[in-house]
Design an enzyme around this catalytic site. Structure first.
Site, PDB file in Angstrom:
ATOM      1  N   GLU A 180       0.841  -1.202   0.000  1.00 39.68           N
ATOM      2  CA  GLU A 180       0.000   0.000   0.000  1.00 39.68           C
ATOM      3  C   GLU A 180       0.870   1.244   0.000  1.00 39.68           C
ATOM      4  O   GLU A 180       0.586   2.222  -0.673  1.00 39.68           O
ATOM      5  CB  GLU A 180      -0.933  -0.004   1.224  1.00 39.68           C
ATOM      6  CG  GLU A 180      -2.030   1.063   1.180  1.00 39.68           C
ATOM      7  CD  GLU A 180      -1.645   2.391   1.829  1.00 39.68           C
ATOM      8  OE1 GLU A 180      -2.432   3.356   1.737  1.00 39.68           O
ATOM      9  OE2 GLU A 180      -0.544   2.508   2.394  1.00 39.68           O
ATOM     10  N   GLU A 181       1.950   1.189   0.776  1.00 40.36           N
ATOM     11  CA  GLU A 181       2.783   2.377   0.988  1.00 40.36           C
ATOM     12  C   GLU A 181       3.524   2.835  -0.266  1.00 40.36           C
ATOM     13  O   GLU A 181       4.066   3.934  -0.315  1.00 40.36           O
ATOM     14  CB  GLU A 181       3.790   2.125   2.120  1.00 40.36           C
ATOM     15  CG  GLU A 181       3.161   1.878   3.491  1.00 40.36           C
ATOM     16  CD  GLU A 181       2.501   3.111   4.091  1.00 40.36           C
ATOM     17  OE1 GLU A 181       2.560   4.186   3.483  1.00 40.36           O
ATOM     18  OE2 GLU A 181       1.905   2.979   5.167  1.00 40.36           O
ATOM     19  N   ASP A 184      -7.765   2.054   7.655  1.00 39.32           N
ATOM     20  CA  ASP A 184      -6.412   2.616   7.662  1.00 39.32           C
ATOM     21  C   ASP A 184      -6.350   3.751   8.680  1.00 39.32           C
ATOM     22  O   ASP A 184      -7.376   4.127   9.257  1.00 39.32           O
ATOM     23  CB  ASP A 184      -6.049   3.117   6.249  1.00 39.32           C
ATOM     24  CG  ASP A 184      -4.545   3.082   5.989  1.00 39.32           C
ATOM     25  OD1 ASP A 184      -3.759   3.094   6.950  1.00 39.32           O
ATOM     26  OD2 ASP A 184      -4.169   3.052   4.809  1.00 39.32           O
ATOM     27  N   HIS A 241       3.743   7.847   9.950  1.00 38.60           N
ATOM     28  CA  HIS A 241       5.030   7.571   9.279  1.00 38.60           C
ATOM     29  C   HIS A 241       6.231   7.958  10.141  1.00 38.60           C
ATOM     30  O   HIS A 241       7.310   8.215   9.628  1.00 38.60           O
ATOM     31  CB  HIS A 241       5.126   8.257   7.906  1.00 38.60           C
ATOM     32  CG  HIS A 241       4.320   7.545   6.870  1.00 38.60           C
ATOM     33  ND1 HIS A 241       4.443   7.795   5.527  1.00 38.60           N
ATOM     34  CD2 HIS A 241       3.381   6.568   6.977  1.00 38.60           C
ATOM     35  CE1 HIS A 241       3.613   7.019   4.858  1.00 38.60           C
ATOM     36  NE2 HIS A 241       2.954   6.278   5.708  1.00 38.60           N
TER      37      HIS A 241
END
Lengths: 349, 329, 342
Positions: free
Chosen positions: B196-197, B219, B305
């Site tokens: 996904e990233e 998410d 993140h």
């Protein structure tokens, strides 16, 4: 007729992702000229006009009915509305515009910011950032919250303006002008014989990356897909190389996104029927529904017609109605020219 | 007071799994869910797909297994490793953090001498694994090897702090919903996606394969509740967030309406979310094939993140409940 | 010579016709079926034995170049880029315009007439123009029309230690290698895709992969190589002469390690030099292929090219040969039933 349709279309609100009201107008005008109307899972509307052939080829026309605009991000303590953009909005065009917030009810508001006289001289030289603007709906926080919630769509309030001759100005002509082209095409076709099944698709969510055209094309799986969008028209500050002229006909796209045989045929038809046309050179990405359609499934032969338009992505977009009529006529004759045609042969490299 | 399964959370969060390297985390999830799903499979990209059979609509639930990380691009004479990012790694959050390779080798991120801190870039940084030569380094690490951040999981009161909450917390929500799901008429595909990233790649192929009637991604989202942050009306602790928009999707209005109705009917705390930058798996799912009406349940998360992301236990519980009730509807 | 013919021919994104004709003539005797799809991809199938996997091998036919945008009153040609070019390399290059390959030059103001600061500022595409030596707009219009493709005029030259200089090595080197690979027999079924429009967004590969739906795919490319003086080794990406380069990660794809490693180990075992392409930006057709349908595992193996995307890219013939050998070794190594997805 097309002027009335255009007026109704651009005065209706249909922010990207929230196109259902616009779809209703499209349906009203398209229904008399089509055999079937379908809404797909994303909200794109297809008007299907059946062809005469036993084994009809499928032609998909695509013009997007969404418009760029704003969205409620926060209601602050004083009842002012903070907002974000949906699609490419030029923040400099927003100050003191009138807007409609589409909450539980449609609410009128004005976009304001800190007044200039309390600004430092240096601050005045910079454009006001969207995050520093707010919408004044004249209500307290509690009152506003009765009607408005986060995520409500916001569009500019603008009547269509009739300028000189056949020029009109308004919001959302990008790309409801293209929707009007499809209407003209369907209307022309109602007096003609054509073999192909025609799918005139008013697509959703083009402004955020042709998200409507991709699944619509997958669903229809057309042999030929032609997008009708708007293109930059010449104004004093733009280079002639990058623009087409208003009133001199639709611009026919040429480049990697366009099947060369579709391009050749469109030009041939324009010449044959004395329809004015211009050329639009696009070597790479066109950023239109055609870009999304082309790489659907095993590949779609695509074409692109652009209606010249001034002041793109503002609320005073300007087009010439004659370009719309001519584009509709060109598409109709193009479709009829495919009668009896072996598409495999025609589209072969 | 808390029903949260800390053992499972710890396992999910501390496990290694940068994009493209989801094998270990996939096995942990598979082991955890195997008694609850009717069928489990892994597709060509490595997505783990667990099916809960039913006669109704086909619904795809997606939480991504991968986390951001780094890949080694060069090893110098003295055994320092140069690296490039996998997904959105900021040089400023990476500096002086510890990283972990798949075999457990640990390192710390250092930087060259800089005149100004604003010139910091990943190309001016390196990983030190505590060796003195290239030969020694190459016994542990090779070019192309991958590492993730290394920070222990912490849960205290209402908050959870860890690396990889994006999106192991989504995986956790999906796992707990799968376990709790009873009497569900719908056919639910719980998909633990890969990559996904780096651009929603796993969700794209999984959605094509599953071909669902509706998609729900789980998410994290950012919040607007820290000092002088960007305006955003999402607060940690205020409930599960129902996404309206991000850069990858405009939630289908009917899906949003359904989610809000379910939250209201069941008194589940919720908030609406407008994320100005960033996207999630639903962005890929909703334009698959002929289109899939899709939405997102987000868990508000501070410091996304970074090696210390933070979420609220209450929000996680709301998200699990909301997901279950939606699936049962 | 095949590579000379392929690199001296012209094929911009969307205008790959000349390349397509050359390739079709070269492969027709070695494959069982040839299709050209709606975007212009060549899809050629060479049947293998039943029970063996279907392998897609892809290389793109298009190269970066220019397109005629308009012709000014003096007969000079204004142009746009077709594919990503570093605009600093454009000035003072000979070019070929349109199907009839009208020669022209990209001119610029003489150094004597420039202000000192002008010399420090790269010329932008918008400031540049092509001169075909015509006297007027009318003269130019007799030979050139808007939308014509423009290619660099660059001869294939062999020099140095088995090196080659040419334009468009990215990715005619890949095309040439697929053609050679097709001349041999294999147990696996090979579907060769000579794709269009890679340089503007992996467009051809997107639909070709959907159409072919292979078990796995191998992309043959020309890739970055910056092993020159004053570049730190960490930024080389690949080294010239060290063999073809297997991709691990680029901005479009994370390559499955086991597939890359198998190709690497096979080559090494058989004495074929091979290297890994260091993780870096860039992307190739694998980016589109691997997310097609339910997912298609991909490997990418590239010939290192210095000065890529210019009129004069440089590769080693050893790397070029090595690429073909490594792919053949892999294809021959695939056992019955291997890689076949349900």
């Amino acid at each position: 007729m097309v002027r009335e349709l255009l007026k109704e279309l651009v005065e209706t609100h249909g922010l990207t992702g929230y196109e259902s009201e616009t779809a209703k107008i499209v349906e009203k005008y398209f229904r008399p000229y089509s055999d079937e109307i379908k809404l797909d899972k994303m909200g794109s509307l297809s008007a299907i006009k059946k062809g005469k052939s036993q084994n009809p080829n499928r032609i998909m026309l695509a013009a997007h009915m969404d418009e760029i605009g704003l969205m409620v991000k926060k209601i602050d303590e004083k009842g002012f509305i903070q907002f974000t953009n949906v699609g490419g909005v030029d923040q400099r065009t927003l100050l003191t515009q009138e807007v409609i917030i589409h909450g539980k009810e449609d609410l009128f508001g004005v976009i304001g910011s800190k007044p200039p006289h309390i600004l430092e001289a240096s601050e005045r030289k910079k454009s006001v950032k969207m995050e520093d603007m707010l919408i004044d709906v004249g209500l307290s926080k509690e009152e506003a919250e009765k009607y408005i919630s986060l995520g409500d769509p916001i569009t500019i309030r603008r009547k269509m303006l009739n300028l000189q001759d056949d020029m009109v100005a308004g919001k959302a002509l990008d790309d409801r002008a293209g929707v009007a082209v499809m209407y003209e095409c369907l209307r022309e076709l109602s007096n003609m014989n054509h073999d192909c099944d025609v799918y005139a698709v008013a697509t959703v969510q083009e402004e955020v990356g042709y998200r409507g055209a991709i699944p619509a094309a997958f669903n229809i799986s057309p042999d030929i897909g032609i997008a009708i969008d708007v293109g930059f028209a010449s104004t004093p500050e733009l280079s002639k190389d990058d623009t087409a002229d208003l009133g001199k006909g639709p611009a026919i796209g040429f480049g990697a996104n366009i099947h060369p045989k579709v391009y050749d045929r469109l030009i041939k038809i324009a010449k044959e029927y004395n329809i004015p046309w211009q050329q639009d050179i696009c070597p790479g990405a066109t950023g239109t529904d055609a870009w999304g359609m082309q790489v659907t499934r095993c590949g779609v032969a695509t074409g692109l017609l652009s209606i010249p338009l001034r002041y793109m992505h503002t609320s005073v977009e300007t087009v010439d109605i004659n370009d719309i009529k001519n584009a509709g006529k060109l598409l109709a004759y193009f479709i009829v020219s495919l009668n009896g045609e072996d598409l495999e042969g025609m589209l072969c490299y | 007071m808390s029903k949260i399964n800390n053992d499972l959370l710890k396992k999910l969060l501390e496990t290694f799994g940068p994009s493209g390297n989801e094998e270990t985390i996939r096995e942990i999830i598979r082991e955890e869910i195997k008694d609850y799903a009717d069928e489990i499979k892994v597709d060509a990209l490595g997505n783990l797909i667990a099916i809960k059979k039913g006669q109704g609509k086909k619904i795809m639930v997606a939480g991504h297994m991968d986390e951001i990380g780094i890949m080694v691009s060069n090893i110098d004479e003295n055994g320092f490793l140069r690296f490039t990012n996998i997904g959105g790694v900021s040089p400023f959050t990476a500096l002086y953090q510890r990283v972990m390779f798949v075999d457990g080798t640990l390192g710390v991120v250092g930087m060259e001498k800089l005149d100004e801190m604003k010139d910091l870039a990943l190309s001016k940084m390196f990983i030190d694994i505590g060796v003195y030569s290239k030969e020694e380094a190459m016994k542990k690490v090779n070019v192309g090897d991958v590492a993730c951040f290394y920070t222990p999981f912490v849960q205290n009161g209402d908050y959870i702090m860890s690396k990889a909450l994006d999106d192991r917390i989504g995986c956790y929500v999906a796992i707990e919903a799968l376990k709790a799901l009873k009497d569900c008429a719908n056919e639910v595909y719980f998909v633990f996606t890969v990559q996904e990233e780096v651009g929603l790649r796993g969700a794209r192929t999984a959605a094509y394969g599953v071909d669902p009637d509706m998609g729900i991604a789980i998410d994290v989202t950012t919040t607007g509740d820290t000092p002088k942050c960007k305006t955003m009306d999402v607060k940690m602790g205020n409930g599960a967030a129902i996404k309206v928009k991000d850069s990858s999707i405009l939630t289908h209005p009917e899906v949003k309406k359904l989610m809000v109705e379910v939250a209201k009917e069941n008194n589940i705390p919720y908030q609406l979310e407008i994320l100005e930058a960033g996207g999630t798996d639903s962005g890929a799912i909703h334009i698959t094939r002929s289109g899939v009406p899709s939405g997102v349940i987000s868990i508000p998360c501070r410091y996304v993140h970074s090696p210390s992301e933070m979420v609220s236990v209450k929000d996680v519980e709301s998200a699990i409940e909301l997901l279950c009730k939606i699936l049962q509807k | 010579m095949l590579l000379k013919k392929l690199t001296e021919a012209c094929g911009m994104p969307g205008g790959e016709g000349e390349i397509r004709e050359i390739i079709l003539a070269e492969i027709k005797d070695y494959v069982d079926d040839i299709k050209i799809d709606r975007l212009g991809n060549i899809i050629a199938t060479k049947n293998g034995k039943p029970g063996f996997a279907k392998i897609m091998i892809a290389a793109h036919m298009d190269e970066v170049g220019l397109m005629v945008k308009s012709i000014d009153d003096g007969g000079f040609i204004k142009f746009a880029q077709a594919g990503g070019l570093d605009e600093r390399i454009l000035v003072s290059k000979p070019v070929l315009v349109g199907k009839n390959k009208i020669p022209g030059v990209i001119g610029a103001k003489a150094i004597h007439l420039q202000e000192p600061e002008e010399r420090e500022t790269p010329l932008k595409t918008k400031q540049l123009y092509i001169d075909i030596g015509a006297k007027s707009k009318e003269d130019t219009e007799k030979l050139v029309k808007r939308g014509d493709y423009v290619a660099f005029d660059s001869e294939y030259v062999e020099f140095g230690n088995n090196l080659v200089k040419a334009k468009a090595l990215d990715d005619r080197a890949g095309c040439a290698n697929i053609i050679e690979i097709l001349k041999h027999e294999y147990d696996v079924t090979i579907v060769a895709a000579f794709t269009v429009q890679e340089e503007i967004g992996l467009r051809g590969a997107t639909v070709a992969a959907y159409n072919i739906n292979p078990d796995i795919a191998i992309v043959l490319e020309g890739t970055l190589c910056s092993d020159v003086t004053n570049v730190p080794e960490a930024s080389f990406i690949t080294k010239l002469g060290e063999g073809p380069a297997l991709s691990l990660m680029d901005s479009r794809t994370l390559f499955p390690k086991n597939l890359a490693k198998r190709i690497y180990d096979l080559a090494e075992k058989n004495g074929v030099k091979i290297q890994y392409r260091l993780p870096s930006a860039g992307g190739n057709d694998a980016g589109a292929i691997h997310t097609t349908r339910e997912g298609i595992p991909c490997a990418a193996i590239s010939v290192p090219c210095r000065y890529i995307h210019s009129a004069s890219s440089v590769m080693s013939k050893d790397d070029f040969e090595g690429c073909k050998k490594a792919v053949k070794l892999f294809l021959e190594d695939i056992k019955e039933g291997e890689y076949i997805h349900e």
